[in-house]
Write an enzyme that holds these catalytic residues in place. Structure first.
Site, mmCIF file in Angstrom:
data_model
loop_
_atom_site.group_PDB
_atom_site.id
_atom_site.type_symbol
_atom_site.label_atom_id
_atom_site.label_comp_id
_atom_site.label_asym_id
_atom_site.label_seq_id
_atom_site.Cartn_x
_atom_site.Cartn_y
_atom_site.Cartn_z
ATOM 1 C CG ASP A 52 -2.022 1.259 1.305
ATOM 2 O OD1 ASP A 52 -1.433 1.826 0.393
ATOM 3 O OD2 ASP A 52 -3.296 1.353 2.311
ATOM 4 C CB VAL A 53 1.363 3.521 -2.910
ATOM 5 C CG1 VAL A 53 2.375 2.570 -3.384
ATOM 6 C CG2 VAL A 53 0.600 4.140 -3.129
ATOM 7 C CG ASN A 75 0.562 1.205 -13.039
ATOM 8 O OD1 ASN A 75 0.113 2.161 -13.581
ATOM 9 N ND2 ASN A 75 -0.560 0.420 -11.711
ATOM 10 C CE1 TYR A 151 -5.004 9.811 -12.333
ATOM 11 C CE2 TYR A 151 -5.388 11.268 -14.902
ATOM 12 C CZ TYR A 151 -4.215 10.436 -13.349
ATOM 13 O OH TYR A 151 -3.385 9.689 -14.341
ATOM 14 C CE LYS A 155 -1.023 10.182 -12.541
ATOM 15 N NZ LYS A 155 -0.099 9.124 -11.894
ATOM 16 C CB THR A 184 -8.063 1.509 -16.588
ATOM 17 O OG1 THR A 184 -8.200 3.337 -16.449
ATOM 18 C CG2 THR A 184 -6.648 1.897 -18.183
#
Length: 226
Positions: A52-53, A75, A151, A155, A184
């Site tokens: 779990d990052v 990822n 988001y 990024k 996705t």
């Protein structure tokens, strides 16, 4: 044998990256929050690792279970919510950055001792064209209609983080990939690219040799100029 760790590897782009790098001959550790969701990765031949990052203890335990590491593919990512500015608050930003940016830092820092021992260490950070201001401002681009702040800004941070890591780790190949608008769960499967097309850049960067580029941002067609 090249040993690779991929985060967020239970489905979508992560799982396809697992498949393609196994096909390329890598030993792949598929990191995911819930190993019970790892049947698809196991079926491909990957070793499923709880990772779990957003949890430092989970990250440390996952890395401690590896004997060696040559390639790290960061990822794991979330959309983060707040589609409009009216819905935006600092907590939404924090949650998004915790996974998309701080998660990369947690995993990368924990993995650095193993990567330093590799003869050809590689780091690939999965970013997005949505984090690229030029794309956000171009009406011809898929990214242009996106208004969500969390988001896109996370990024953008990933792209800059990648450049700075590359400068500080000249012995490693450290690059960022743009999957493009790929179907996705992250976008309700609305993208026009397949997951194979969406992993082209990530896989190409993961397969770089010691003479490959570093500090760059690539999509499936090649380098994106800064």
């Amino acid at each position: 044998m090249t040993t690779t760790l991929i985060t967020g590897a239970n489905k979508g782009l992560g799982l396809e990256t697992v498949r393609r790098l196994l096909e390329a001959g890598h030993t792949v550790h598929a990191g995911m929050r819930d190993p019970a969701a790892g049947d698809a990765a196991r079926a491909l031949g990957a070793d499923v690792v709880r990772l779990d990052v957003t949890d430092q203890a989970s990250v440390d335990a996952a890395i401690a279970g590896l004997d060696e590491l040559d390639v790290l593919v960061n990822n794991a990512g979330i959309i983060g919510g707040a589609g409009s500015v009216d819905e935006l608050d600092a907590e939404v930003m924090l949650r998004t950055f915790d996974t998309n940016v701080f998660g990369i830092v947690r995993v990368t820092q924990a993995a650095l001792p193993l990567l330093h021992r590799s003869a050809a260490p590689v780091i690939v950070n999965v970013a997005s064209g949505v984090g690229w201001p030029r794309a956000l401002r171009d009406p011809r681009r898929d990214e242009f209609p996106v208004h969500a702040v969390p988001y896109a800004s996370s990024k953008a941070a990933v792209i800059t983080l990648t450049v700075q890591y590359a400068k500080d780790l000249p012995g490693m190949r450290v690059n960022a990939s743009d999957p493009g608008y790929t179907a996705t769960d992250l976008n309700g499967n609305s993208g026009h690219q397949t997951v194979a097309e969406g992993t082209d850049a990530t896989v190409a960067l993961a397969l770089l040799g010691p003479d490959g580029p570093t500090g760059e941002f690539h999509d499936r067609h090649g380098r994106i100029e800064y």
